[in-house]
Design an enzyme around this catalytic site. Sequence first.
Site, PDB file in Angstrom:
ATOM      1  N   CYS A 206       0.804  -1.226   0.000  1.00 18.90           N
ATOM      2  CA  CYS A 206       0.000   0.000   0.000  1.00 18.90           C
ATOM      3  C   CYS A 206       0.837   1.276   0.000  1.00 18.90           C
ATOM      4  O   CYS A 206       0.324   2.347  -0.322  1.00 18.90           O
ATOM      5  CB  CYS A 206      -0.930   0.015   1.205  1.00 18.90           C
ATOM      6  N   HIS A 341      -3.122   7.667   5.869  1.00 17.34           N
ATOM      7  CA  HIS A 341      -3.271   6.353   5.236  1.00 17.34           C
ATOM      8  C   HIS A 341      -4.726   5.920   5.381  1.00 17.34           C
ATOM      9  O   HIS A 341      -5.372   5.554   4.406  1.00 17.34           O
ATOM     10  CB  HIS A 341      -2.319   5.363   5.891  1.00 17.34           C
ATOM     11  N   HIS A 379      -9.672   2.131  -1.169  1.00 16.31           N
ATOM     12  CA  HIS A 379      -8.229   1.939  -0.999  1.00 16.31           C
ATOM     13  C   HIS A 379      -7.640   1.409  -2.299  1.00 16.31           C
ATOM     14  O   HIS A 379      -7.815   0.237  -2.638  1.00 16.31           O
ATOM     15  CB  HIS A 379      -7.975   0.960   0.150  1.00 16.31           C
TER      16      HIS A 379
END
Length: 621
Positions: A206, A341, A379
């Site tokens: 990520c 995040h 995401h």
Amino acid sequence: MSEEEKLRGYLKRVMNDLRKANRRLEKAERARTEPIAIVGMACRLPGGVRSPEDLWQVLAEGRDVTGDLPTDRGWDVDALYDPDPERSGHLYVRRGGFLDDPAAFDAAFFGISPREALAMDPQQRLLLETSWEALERAGIDPLSLRGSRTGVFVGQNHQEYGTRLAHAPTSVEGHLVTGVVPSVLSGRISYTLGLEGPAVTVDTACSTSLVTLHLAVQSLRSGESSLAVTGGVTVLANPGPLVEFSRQRVLAADGRCKAFSATADGMGMAEGVGVLVLERLSDARRKGHRVLAVVRGSAVNQDGASNGLTAPNGPSQQRVIRAALTNAGLAPADIDVVEAHGTGTSLGDPIEAQALLATYGVHRERPLHLGTVKSNIGHTLAAAGVAGVIKSVLALRHGTVPKTLHAETPSPHIDWSSGALLLATEATPWPSGERPRRAAVSSFGISGTNAHVVLEEAPVGEEVPGAEAVVDLVVAVPVPVVVSGRDEVGLGVAAGRLGAFVSGDVGVSVVGVARAAGVGRAALECRGAVVAADRGELLAGLQELAAGDGIRGLAGRGGSTGFLFSGQGSQWSGMGGELAQAFPLFGEVFGDVCGRLEERLGFGLREVVLNGGDAVDGTVV
């Protein structure tokens, strides 16, 4: 020579050497910490977002653009779905953030055969297209970079596209290796454009696209690269990742990221691609490139032996934040906004918030605003960091901190009173002040690799550099606007898009469009031109080009350049006069040339050119 004179000469040489050494050290230090300009951005994100402008509309309107699982991938969604998270080989979600038609690709534009295009991972195709677009949006002709030290730093997360190499059908044999091997993700861009700087493909899960940004910044500051293309991409070619994350029970049942919210119950998986074009700030100023924002500092670290391979680690997050601030030469109070995040997991969000409170939340006069673009789009994995950067740059330029969705009630698992951390549950004005506005962006990888980047608004005076100062100039003379494509269809599409842009912006000037089209875009083989003096004429001409009419033709290939000296009759009285009045720079140069020639000719050349006479109208034998 006396001993005293020798000593004095020696000391002078030593002092001169010291001054030179100090200058070299100062130059090296400036290069090591020089801000890096973001001069171009491009993206494709869920909800039909195909540009940064589209993304800002989503953010400004506070929209959630996630949707149902895609039906164009050959997935049997009904058979895959099971609400029981313990059901092996199934997924318990029916929603996420997915790209519209990720299979669409103009292979011929890049000189790629249909067979090779079929073998290419969609992530490769999308990143190639978006990199080209980001360069043109920066006002850089991609074809002009051939042979340059332009670096490519991009990333993806592993996806199983197509068939295994040992079972490849004959239709793609010989192309599948270069189509799916991750290293070709960056190599393809460099090969297509002829770039000779570093080409690096990264996968840190990520945090991938923030790590690529960090590497690009280092390469530019060291002088290894003169320009850098950086970003990340994620396309789910098959539902495998959704199935695996379902087994880990980390997905939100409704497919939405509810970051820092009392209702946070997991992440919503998504797709996307984002690309940035970077160069040293001094180079951007020298070349007249528009500076969207600057990267002041960045840092990358690793969790190490934490309490779990995939579990977030608060102390490591604090360390990477402090390292990025040190790299930027800034204090925590110098940062106004953090793009988190923020996946929306009940474990990760409190740990991240605590790290932010410990680093940014103390000794502040103003609160630190907190938000995440994942609440709008989901995401996007390898593209998550760059999506956060693009959002932050847009927020800086529009002077607004966008609303973070699904967080009306902040998480009770976070001690919000322990520091000045404010969740952006509503859009908040972010006006310019006495010091530059700054935002920080975080990305934490499931592998334990963490990244943090500090951004700053474009320096004062960078909004309209000298090279673009003509954009607002009103002219009374027609100028040519050139549009090009690989073929007739591409030319028509390009003309249609330009027409839509001009139609949607009543303040756009013809000369500004002419300059952008002529200087900042590739001049492809099939070309069309519209000669217009005002917006109405430009729109009418672009409509003709889009419909297949108007002035058009094919550029010569492989031929030589010829110059035509037309002789008598190529001039007329007053030629250049209107140009000198409409364009001050032309008028200045025209006057300078006339002045230089008048010294040799012995008469006033400017008056002759503008008012006529035998020297212009007559024939000299």
